[in-house]
Structure formats: C-alpha cells, structure tokens
Design a protein around this motif. Structure first.
Motif, PDB file in Angstrom:
ATOM      1  N   ALA A   1       0.822  -1.221   0.000  1.00 44.18           N
ATOM      2  CA  ALA A   1       0.000   0.000   0.000  1.00 44.18           C
ATOM      3  C   ALA A   1       0.853   1.267   0.000  1.00 44.18           C
ATOM      4  O   ALA A   1       0.510   2.260   0.626  1.00 44.18           O
ATOM      5  CB  ALA A   1      -0.967  -0.024   1.182  1.00 44.18           C
ATOM      6  N   GLY A   2       1.969   1.235  -0.703  1.00 46.63           N
ATOM      7  CA  GLY A   2       2.829   2.404  -0.827  1.00 46.63           C
ATOM      8  C   GLY A   2       3.890   2.533   0.244  1.00 46.63           C
ATOM      9  O   GLY A   2       4.703   3.455   0.198  1.00 46.63           O
ATOM     10  N   ALA A   3       3.913   1.624   1.212  1.00 45.30           N
ATOM     11  CA  ALA A   3       4.936   1.686   2.254  1.00 45.30           C
ATOM     12  C   ALA A   3       6.328   1.410   1.694  1.00 45.30           C
ATOM     13  O   ALA A   3       7.327   1.844   2.255  1.00 45.30           O
ATOM     14  CB  ALA A   3       4.620   0.704   3.377  1.00 45.30           C
ATOM     15  N   LEU A   4       6.365   0.698   0.570  1.00 48.40           N
ATOM     16  CA  LEU A   4       7.620   0.437  -0.140  1.00 48.40           C
ATOM     17  C   LEU A   4       7.443   0.831  -1.598  1.00 48.40           C
ATOM     18  O   LEU A   4       6.484   0.406  -2.248  1.00 48.40           O
ATOM     19  CB  LEU A   4       7.998  -1.043  -0.057  1.00 48.40           C
ATOM     20  CG  LEU A   4       8.292  -1.615   1.324  1.00 48.40           C
ATOM     21  CD1 LEU A   4       8.482  -3.127   1.229  1.00 48.40           C
ATOM     22  CD2 LEU A   4       9.508  -0.960   1.937  1.00 48.40           C
ATOM     23  N   GLU A   5       8.357   1.641  -2.093  1.00 50.26           N
ATOM     24  CA  GLU A   5       8.373   1.968  -3.514  1.00 50.26           C
ATOM     25  C   GLU A   5       9.691   1.458  -4.094  1.00 50.26           C
ATOM     26  O   GLU A   5      10.711   1.407  -3.403  1.00 50.26           O
ATOM     27  CB  GLU A   5       8.271   3.476  -3.738  1.00 50.26           C
ATOM     28  CG  GLU A   5       6.904   4.034  -3.403  1.00 50.26           C
ATOM     29  CD  GLU A   5       6.812   5.501  -3.762  1.00 50.26           C
ATOM     30  OE1 GLU A   5       6.134   5.816  -4.736  1.00 50.26           O
ATOM     31  OE2 GLU A   5       7.440   6.315  -3.052  1.00 50.26           O
ATOM     32  N   PHE A   6       9.637   1.097  -5.354  1.00 47.44           N
ATOM     33  CA  PHE A   6      10.788   0.524  -6.035  1.00 47.44           C
ATOM     34  C   PHE A   6      11.072   1.321  -7.304  1.00 47.44           C
ATOM     35  O   PHE A   6      10.147   1.650  -8.041  1.00 47.44           O
ATOM     36  CB  PHE A   6      10.513  -0.934  -6.409  1.00 47.44           C
ATOM     37  CG  PHE A   6      10.256  -1.808  -5.215  1.00 47.44           C
ATOM     38  CD1 PHE A   6      11.256  -2.628  -4.714  1.00 47.44           C
ATOM     39  CD2 PHE A   6       9.020  -1.813  -4.584  1.00 47.44           C
ATOM     40  CE1 PHE A   6      11.024  -3.425  -3.606  1.00 47.44           C
ATOM     41  CE2 PHE A   6       8.778  -2.606  -3.475  1.00 47.44           C
ATOM     42  CZ  PHE A   6       9.788  -3.421  -2.978  1.00 47.44           C
ATOM     43  N   VAL A   7      12.344   1.591  -7.532  1.00 50.66           N
ATOM     44  CA  VAL A   7      12.774   2.258  -8.757  1.00 50.66           C
ATOM     45  C   VAL A   7      13.821   1.359  -9.407  1.00 50.66           C
ATOM     46  O   VAL A   7      14.808   0.981  -8.772  1.00 50.66           O
ATOM     47  CB  VAL A   7      13.381   3.651  -8.489  1.00 50.66           C
ATOM     48  CG1 VAL A   7      13.816   4.311  -9.798  1.00 50.66           C
ATOM     49  CG2 VAL A   7      12.395   4.534  -7.733  1.00 50.66           C
ATOM     50  N   VAL A   8      13.576   1.012 -10.653  1.00 50.24           N
ATOM     51  CA  VAL A   8      14.502   0.153 -11.403  1.00 50.24           C
ATOM     52  C   VAL A   8      15.226   1.020 -12.427  1.00 50.24           C
ATOM     53  O   VAL A   8      14.593   1.760 -13.190  1.00 50.24           O
ATOM     54  CB  VAL A   8      13.744  -0.996 -12.104  1.00 50.24           C
ATOM     55  CG1 VAL A   8      14.720  -1.893 -12.858  1.00 50.24           C
ATOM     56  CG2 VAL A   8      12.920  -1.791 -11.102  1.00 50.24           C
ATOM     57  N   ARG A   9      16.539   0.915 -12.417  1.00 54.31           N
ATOM     58  CA  ARG A   9      17.369   1.673 -13.351  1.00 54.31           C
ATOM     59  C   ARG A   9      18.228   0.698 -14.139  1.00 54.31           C
ATOM     60  O   ARG A   9      18.925  -0.143 -13.569  1.00 54.31           O
ATOM     61  CB  ARG A   9      18.253   2.655 -12.581  1.00 54.31           C
ATOM     62  CG  ARG A   9      19.117   3.528 -13.481  1.00 54.31           C
ATOM     63  CD  ARG A   9      19.828   4.585 -12.687  1.00 54.31           C
ATOM     64  NE  ARG A   9      20.961   4.008 -11.979  1.00 54.31           N
ATOM     65  CZ  ARG A   9      22.050   4.692 -11.628  1.00 54.31           C
ATOM     66  NH1 ARG A   9      22.131   5.984 -11.874  1.00 54.31           N
ATOM     67  NH2 ARG A   9      23.035   4.105 -10.999  1.00 54.31           N
TER      68      ARG A   9
END
Length: 153
Positions: free
Chosen positions: A116-124
């Motif tokens: 529920a948005g407590a963890l966000e992930f960014v892939v580069r």
C-alpha cells in the motif's frame, strides 16, 4: 510521497570513463580476486587478453564516479535516508579491458509500489558501451524506498 510513474523512460546523464589498469588491480585486490589475469599484465597476455580484463562487478562502481552520483535519486524527490539497495544484475556481451573508454547510459525502466505504498521501487537499467558503440554489458539495479509513516497491512 509517491514517485511519479512519469519517471519511467527518463534517460539520465551518460558518463564516459577510461578504464585504468591500476584501478583494476586495486579492485581485484579489494574483492579478494586471486586469478592473476585481473592483476598481472603478463598473466592477462598469456590468457589471450589485450590488457587486464575488467572483473565482473567492477562496472557497477563506474556509475558512481560522478561528483554527485545519487543526484538522480534526489531529483525524483526521494529522501536518501529511506533508500535501500534492493538488487542488481549484470548481463555481459563483451569483455572490457584496461585502456577502454566506456560510456554508461542509465534509464529509469520501472517504478512500482508494494504494501500500500509503504515500499516503492525504482529500477534503473544502465547500458555500457565502448566508445565505438560496441555493447559491453547492461546492468540493472533496484532501489527500495521505505515510507515508515505509512501503516501498510
């Protein structure tokens, strides 16, 4: 604080780095690499290399040679206090050697959340090419952004 999905596809500034022999030797020693092809020029020649080859994970460190290597994270509005290293992977196409100039071109390829948005992930994803355009490798890294203020189920 949600990371904008519009970040996906954003190409970040490229960096061109000259691979120096001394840096390769230092890296091999630092990681405990015992194969002499990574630190002894004669052993590298005897194994058929044109110079010292680049050890497998060395390329990851090239992405942080800029004066402000984590600026891209701040530009996404992310507070570095809540960033964790999620994972990284490498896909090699060709060996690089001391004396090669390599250009790293990173692109944000995915942004998603869990809990529920407590963890966000960014892939580069970063493409590494010799200056003549030859593909050396692609690297992918995922950073995790914690939002402890969100009480996710």
């Amino acid at each position: 604080m949600a990371i904008s999905p519009h970040a996906v596809g954003r190409e970040l500034p490229s960096t061109t780095v000259m691979i120096e022999r001394g840096r390769l030797v230092f890296f091999a020693q630092a990681i405990g690499e015992e194969n002499p092809i990574y630190s002894d020029l004669e052993a590298a020649y005897a194994a058929g290399h044109q110079d010292l080859p680049v050890p497998p994970t060395f390329l990851f460190g090239l992405g942080i040679v800029e004066p402000d290597p984590f600026r891209w994270i701040a530009d996404l509005g992310i507070d570095m206090r809540f960033v964790l290293h999620g994972e990284q992977s490498f896909n090699y196409s060709e060996l690089a050697h001391a004396g090669d100039a390599l250009t790293l071109t990173p692109v944000i390829t995915n942004v998603y959340e869990k809990r529920a948005g407590a963890l966000e992930f960014v892939v580069r994803k970063t493409t590494v090419r010799k200056v003549d355009g030859t593909l050396v490798a692609t690297m992918e890294e995922t950073i995790v952004v914690r939002h402890p203020e969100l009480n996710a189920a």
